[in-house]
Design an enzyme around this catalytic site. Structure first.
Site, PDB file in Angstrom:
ATOM      1  CG  HIS A  87      -4.884   5.922   0.149  1.00 55.09           C
ATOM      2  ND1 HIS A  87      -4.820   5.860   1.523  1.00 55.09           N
ATOM      3  CD2 HIS A  87      -5.919   6.749  -0.137  1.00 55.09           C
ATOM      4  CE1 HIS A  87      -5.774   6.625   2.044  1.00 55.09           C
ATOM      5  NE2 HIS A  87      -6.456   7.184   1.054  1.00 55.09           N
ATOM      6  N   GLY A 102       0.336   5.793  12.432  1.00 54.19           N
ATOM      7  CA  GLY A 102       0.454   5.689  13.882  1.00 54.19           C
ATOM      8  C   GLY A 102      -0.696   6.280  14.687  1.00 54.19           C
ATOM      9  CG  ASP A 149      -0.724   5.573   2.708  1.00 58.16           C
ATOM     10  OD1 ASP A 149      -1.910   5.529   2.357  1.00 58.16           O
ATOM     11  OD2 ASP A 149      -0.219   4.781   3.529  1.00 58.16           O
ATOM     12  CG  MET A 204      -4.818  10.215   1.413  1.00 57.15           C
ATOM     13  SD  MET A 204      -3.885   9.656   2.848  1.00 57.15           S
ATOM     14  CE  MET A 204      -2.690   8.615   2.031  1.00 57.15           C
ATOM     15  CG  ASP A 242      -5.229   3.226   5.061  1.00 63.81           C
ATOM     16  OD1 ASP A 242      -4.362   3.073   5.941  1.00 63.81           O
ATOM     17  OD2 ASP A 242      -5.036   3.878   4.013  1.00 63.81           O
ATOM     18  N   GLY A 243      -5.735   2.604   8.674  1.00 63.18           N
ATOM     19  CA  GLY A 243      -5.475   3.514   9.786  1.00 63.18           C
ATOM     20  C   GLY A 243      -5.717   2.843  11.119  1.00 63.18           C
ATOM     21  CG  MET A 269      -0.152  11.619   2.382  1.00 62.77           C
ATOM     22  SD  MET A 269       0.379  11.636   4.101  1.00 62.77           S
ATOM     23  CE  MET A 269      -0.185  10.013   4.633  1.00 62.77           C
ATOM     24  CG  HIS A 303      -1.883   1.062   1.356  1.00 59.77           C
ATOM     25  ND1 HIS A 303      -3.119   1.020   0.736  1.00 59.77           N
ATOM     26  CD2 HIS A 303      -1.843   2.240   2.024  1.00 59.77           C
ATOM     27  CE1 HIS A 303      -3.801   2.137   1.027  1.00 59.77           C
ATOM     28  NE2 HIS A 303      -3.042   2.884   1.807  1.00 59.77           N
TER      29      HIS A 303
HETATM   30  C1  DX5 Z   1      -3.146   7.357   6.755  1.00 60.08           C
HETATM   31  C2  DX5 Z   1      -2.634   6.444   5.638  1.00 60.08           C
HETATM   32  C3  DX5 Z   1      -2.403   5.059   6.125  1.00 60.08           C
HETATM   33  C4  DX5 Z   1      -1.328   4.953   7.139  1.00 60.08           C
HETATM   34  C5  DX5 Z   1      -1.667   3.830   8.046  1.00 60.08           C
HETATM   35  O1  DX5 Z   1      -3.149   8.658   6.319  1.00 60.08           O
HETATM   36  O2  DX5 Z   1      -3.583   6.378   4.601  1.00 60.08           O
HETATM   37  O3  DX5 Z   1      -2.197   4.120   5.080  1.00 60.08           O
HETATM   38  O4  DX5 Z   1      -0.063   4.749   6.591  1.00 60.08           O
HETATM   39  O5  DX5 Z   1      -0.734   3.833   9.063  1.00 60.08           O
HETATM   40  P1  DX5 Z   1      -0.950   3.068  10.426  1.00 60.08           P
HETATM   41  O6  DX5 Z   1      -1.185   1.624  10.107  1.00 60.08           O
HETATM   42  O7  DX5 Z   1       0.337   3.322  11.118  1.00 60.08           O
HETATM   43  O8  DX5 Z   1      -2.138   3.682  11.097  1.00 60.08           O
HETATM   44 ZN    ZN Z   2      -3.537   4.601   2.933  1.00 57.16          ZN
END
Ligand code: DX5
Ligand code: ZN
Length: 223
Positions: A73, A152, A40, A75, A183-184, A42, A38
């Site tokens: 993903h 986290g 992420d 964002m 997710d999260g 941003m 996965h």
């Molecule tokens: C949050 C991300 C997640 C994140 C999850 O903004 O989309 O994918 O990396 O991290 P953990 O598992 O540490 O909550």
């Molecule tokens: Zn994610």
């Protein structure tokens, strides 16, 4: 020990990996039994953090064995604008958010036309109704279980599990086959809660990359 549940896909989030050893970290996750990786993305606008872009996705694509499924993903405020670059970078699934102002339906359709899985994500505060019109246009529904932006954080079960359960019920009644991803804050305590409500793709960053025994943690998560 319970047998692995083949219905459950485990997708470690590279956000929590050691980026100075990125290729090794990808291999470590895959050797530990990860089904997908996965990624992420941003942009510092849609979320209050900046992570990485298409070049990073392309590096990962080059570092992993052929056939490794990259779950990207986005964002970001303008997923419609950046979509082709993430397709070119080698994404297998691209998830866009329902919240920004752009043509969601057209973006999902363009993703599928390119042979890439189309995902749609909703934040904890976004009602499932925002995603429902697109259920027949998606391969994956991502129900965020934290406010996106940072790894986290703590799992927001009260706000999000009813949406997972409602999505699973809608899917069962419709003959549609989209996956339901969370997710999260997913760890060995919260994963069974999400699965019991109907989630079948588990994204986990901190709890897997910081685990002493990643293979054991993945097995337990899927079990
Ligand atoms: C949050 C991300 C997640 C994140 C999850 O903004 O989309 O994918 O990396 O991290 P953990 O598992 O540490 O909550
Ligand atoms: Zn994610």
């Amino acid at each position: 020990m319970p047998a692995d549940n083949p219905r459950i896909t485990v997708a470690p989030s590279l956000l929590a990996a050691d980026w100075t050893r990125l290729a090794d970290e990808c291999r470590r996750a895959l050797d530990a039994g990860a089904d997908w990786l996965h990624l992420d993305v941003m942009d510092g606008h849609f979320v209050d953090n900046i992570s990485f872009g298409p070049a990073f996705v392309k590096h990962v694509r080059g570092a992993v064995p052929d056939g490794t499924f990259l779950d990207v993903h986005l964002m970001i405020e303008r997923p419609d604008h950046y979509l082709p670059r993430f397709i070119d970078a080698g994404a297998d699934n691209i998830t866009v958010h329902a919240e920004p102002d752009y043509d969601v339906g057209q973006t999902l359709a363009r993703t599928r036309e390119e042979g890439v899985g189309a995902g749609l994500a909703i934040n904890p505060a976004t009602p499932l109704a925002e995603a429902e019109p697109y259920f027949d246009a998606i391969d994956l529904l991502l129900v965020m279980t934290v406010v996106p932006g940072f790894g986290g954080q703590s799992f927001m079960g009260d706000e999000t599990m009813p949406k997972v359960a409602a999505a699973a019920a809608a899917r069962a009644g419709s003959g549609l086959g989209f996956r339901i991803e969370v997710d999260g804050g997913i760890d060995l305590e919260t994963a069974p809660v999400a699965v019991a409500n109907g989630a079948d793709v588990l994204v986990a960053g901190t709890s897997l990359f910081k685990a002493e025994d990643m293979p054991g943690a993945i097995r337990a998560m899927r079990g």
